[in-house]
Each structure stands twice: as structure tokens, then as C-alpha cells.
Motif scaffolding. Structure first.
Motif: not given
Lengths: 222, 222
Positions: A10-29
Motif C-alpha cells: 500500500v505504501t508503494d502504491i500510494l507513494r507512486q500515485r502521489i509522485l505521479v500526480g494521480d492524487i492532487a496536492p492538498g487532497t485529504h486521504l
DNA sequence: AACACAGATGTTGTATACATATCTCCAAGA
DNA sequence: TCTTGGAGATATGTATACAACATCTGTGTT
């Protein structure tokens, strides 16, 4: 499951999504939707969020959860400044004590590989991946050779920031890549000749300049 | 409960115990006994262990738990080497852009405080705590003034290592403390005069030397 | 109309039961 | 004797129920 534990996957998946921009800055998780989407319980989700927060990708507020951190241009130059002095330190150490034959061979391989790619006289998109690979190997070999786990660990931590990894390369300006690769040649020469101050200085500028390039690029982005 | 969450309380308690040496290096930390002793469930224990592992105090192996990391003399010099270049970088930055009046005042206060303590001509054990306080304030003020959160964060992370905090001081040799405090005077002068290279160099040596002192001390320990 | 407060709602923090991986130790076979 | 395989014990990983806290909403008061 590829990783030993779900928390790590899960850590890897989420990190990837954040780095790629898949999850926008400011988004509450939110934990529950993430758990449902990734088909795990909240427990590994929470572990992953905790990890990512410590990596600096998320901001945590007790009882209020995690949000994707917002990066601005200053963050980029700040991180690159740190990376510059740390990798420069590694260079000084390696130059001081001399290169091991094994590391020397690896670095020579990197130089050859870069030479061949740039001999074309232009930046072929197909070459980006091998070039990136070569660059990462060059920098990581020097870090390992310094034999100071703290430097390695802290530099690796900066790689988790968008645009800061040693795999982040702007494959656009041939002149810049040529100059950058020439830096590699000179750094190698300095390490070989055990010129500590020289290796340190070149590496510091090498990385600092990369930071400036990315900062420029970043500031022209949406 | 003092901290907002139990996980944070547990983290602080365990970190303190490890730093003080209450829990010996190499000790495997079992979750259930810890939970029983601290009167909480395994959940906050696990969160704390996770955090301490990322701070470098514990070693983690998937499915096998956490053990207190074993520090050797080389770790000390390695960490101090990193701290030296990072705080030196902070000095360079501050000197480049000049001291804010507020930070200048705080640093002056630190210098005065140190002067007064050392004016006695000897190291009074009763002065250790205020001296330690002064030293921490001096270093942390410069870090804050550099306005680069990454430097601050990475330096703070090194403080979690035994003997590396800016509150760790060997209160034994008067000559060393005198020289060390004189470094502070010169660093301050360099920051004030905006002599970037000078501030950087003195700070680097200032911290590097402290690392050597601790390494010597450490090697003579049980 | 503005404010304060109570309750509803939803999210995070914690406890605990269950699942799974690792380790220990002993016995069987080479 | 040494190796190997497996059963049992133990510890960690995960799921889930419950508790506590934060926020939102609507009502009543000033």
C-alpha cells in the motif's frame, strides 16, 4: 501480494500515485475509502500513511488525518540544496580514500553508456530510460562507495519528493545533458586522482544546477 | 495523557529509554510485553515502533519485529559528518542573506550567556544545564534562520541518535569548551559580516570536532 | 441577525480477535 | 553424527468493533 506485507504494498502504491500526480496536492486521504479501493483493512492503510508522512509526502495532524503535501518551487530548490551538499560530501569521502576497483569499473561503464547515447548529437526519446538508469547508477555507486549509511539514507529520502529523484531528468536540452555528462567525467577523474575538494565542488554544482533547471521547469507548469 | 495520542506518548517514552540506554542495543522489542507494561494495546505500540524505526533507532525486519539498533564508533563520526555539512550549509545560507534582527538578538544572548558561564575559569556542574540550553538555542536559531525546512528536519533527525543531539555536551575539559564557545563568537561574526564561506567553514569544523570528541569518549566506554 | 450550544454525523484512535509467518525442537532417515 | 522435515509454540500482520474526538447542522436565545 508482491511485497512481504500489505502495508508495504500500500505504501508503494500510494507513494507512486502521489509522485505521479494521480492524487492532487492538498487532497485529504480518508482511510475507509482507501481501504475499500485497495481491498485491505484500515490497518495497513494507516501504517502506509504514517510512513508517507514521515517521508514528507503527507502532512499529519492528530485526530484529523493526512493530506497530500503541497510543493512549491522553493521546496524544490531547498531539497536540491540539501542533496547537493550531501552528495558532494560523499564525493569528498570517496576521493579521500580512493575508489575501489569494483566501483571504478561501474562508473566507467556509466561514462561509456552516456558517451554512446550522446554521440548521436541529439536526445532520442528512446534513450531516456537507459540514460536515466545510467545516471541513477552513477550517483548511487558513489553514495555506496562513501560507506556512510546516513548520507545514503538521507539522499534516498529526498528522492521521494517530486522531481528530486536521480531518475528525474529533463530530456529536452541537448546542451544541458552534454554538460551534465561532462560533469560526470570530471567527477570520475577527480575521484580517481583523489582530488577531494575538486570532486566535492563539481558534484555540488552538478546537483545544484539540476535543481535550478527543475525549478525553472516547475515554475512554468500549470 | 500528555500527548494528543497514545501512540505519540509511547513513542516519546520508548525513544527516551533507548537514548538513555535503559534498553540495551540489540534488544528485541516484543509488542505484547510492552503493551502490558505501558497499559495500552498493541496498536499504539506498533505505531511507535514504526516511527522509531524510521528515525533510525530501531531495525525492522518484516514479520520479525523490531530490535534496538547497535551503534558503534563509526556511526557517531558518520552522523556528525552529515550534521557538519548540513549545519554548515545553514550557516552559508544565513550569511548570504544576512541575519534578521530578531535572530541576531537571540544569538547575542547565547554568546553572553556562554561568556558568563566560562568567565568562572572552570566547568561548574551546576552550569551544565544552562550551557546546554544555550548551545541548543544557538544552533537551532541558525537552522531556523536558514529557512530551509529540509535542513532543519534532517538535522533534528540526527539528534535522535545517542550522543549526537545539540544537547549532548562533554562537560569535562575547560579548554575544549572555551575553544568551542570561541567558535560560536566567530560564527556569529561571520554571519553578521555576511562572510558565507567563513561561517560555513567554521561551523563545519565546529561540529566535526565535536564528533571526534564524542567518538573518543565513546570508544573508551564499556 | 448573530451567536452559542446540543446533538447528529463522520473520521480518526484504540482494543482485541483472528490469520499468517517465523522459530524451536525433536524425531526420523541418510 | 549430521541433516532434514514437520508439529507446535510464539510473534507479527490484518481485520474489525468500539471509543473518542472534530466538524457540521439546526435550534434556541439574546
Amino acid at each position: 501480494m508482491s511485497s512481504p506485507t500489505q502495508a508495504q504494498s500500500v505504501t508503494d502504491i500510494l507513494r507512486q500515485r502521489i509522485l505521479v500526480g494521480d492524487i492532487a496536492p492538498g487532497t485529504h486521504l480518508y482511510e475507509i475509502p482507501l481501504a475499500q479501493e485497495l481491498q485491505v483493512s484500515r490497518t495497513p492503510i494507516r501504517a502506509a500513511l504514517n510512513t508517507l508522512a514521515k517521508d514528507g509526502l503527507l502532512e499529519y495532524r492528530p485526530n484529523r488525518g493526512y493530506a497530500v503535501r503541497h510543493f512549491v518551487a522553493k521546496d524544490l530548490s531547498d531539497v536540491y540544496e540539501v542533496r547537493a551538499v550531501l552528495e558532494a560530501l560523499a564525493c569528498r569521502i570517496v576521493a579521500s580514500k580512493g575508489l575501489e576497483p569494483k566501483a571504478e569499473a561501474v562508473l566507467r561503464g556509466c561514462l561509456d553508456s552516456g558517451d554512446r547515447i550522446l554521440a548521436k548529437g541529439r536526445l532520442d526519446p528512446a534513450d531516456l530510460t537507459p540514460y536515466r538508469q545510467m545516471n541513477a547508477e552513477f550517483h548511487e555507486t558513489i553514495l555506496e562507495a562513501a560507506d556512510n549509511p546516513w548520507i545514503t539514507e538521507m539522499v534516498k529520502r529526498t528522492y521521494h519528493i517530486p522531481f528530486v529523484s536521480d531518475r528525474a531528468i529533463l530530456w529536452e536540452d541537448f546542451a544541458i545533458q552534454q554538460r551534465t555528462h561532462d560533469d560526470h567525467h570530471r567527477i570520475f577523474a577527480a575521484l580517481l586522482n583523489r582530488e577531494a575538494w575538486r570532486a566535492e565542488s563539481i558534484m555540488r554544482e552538478h546537483i545544484y544546477f539540476a535543481g535550478q533547471v527543475f525549478r525553472n521547469f516547475f515554475e512554468r507548469m500549470p
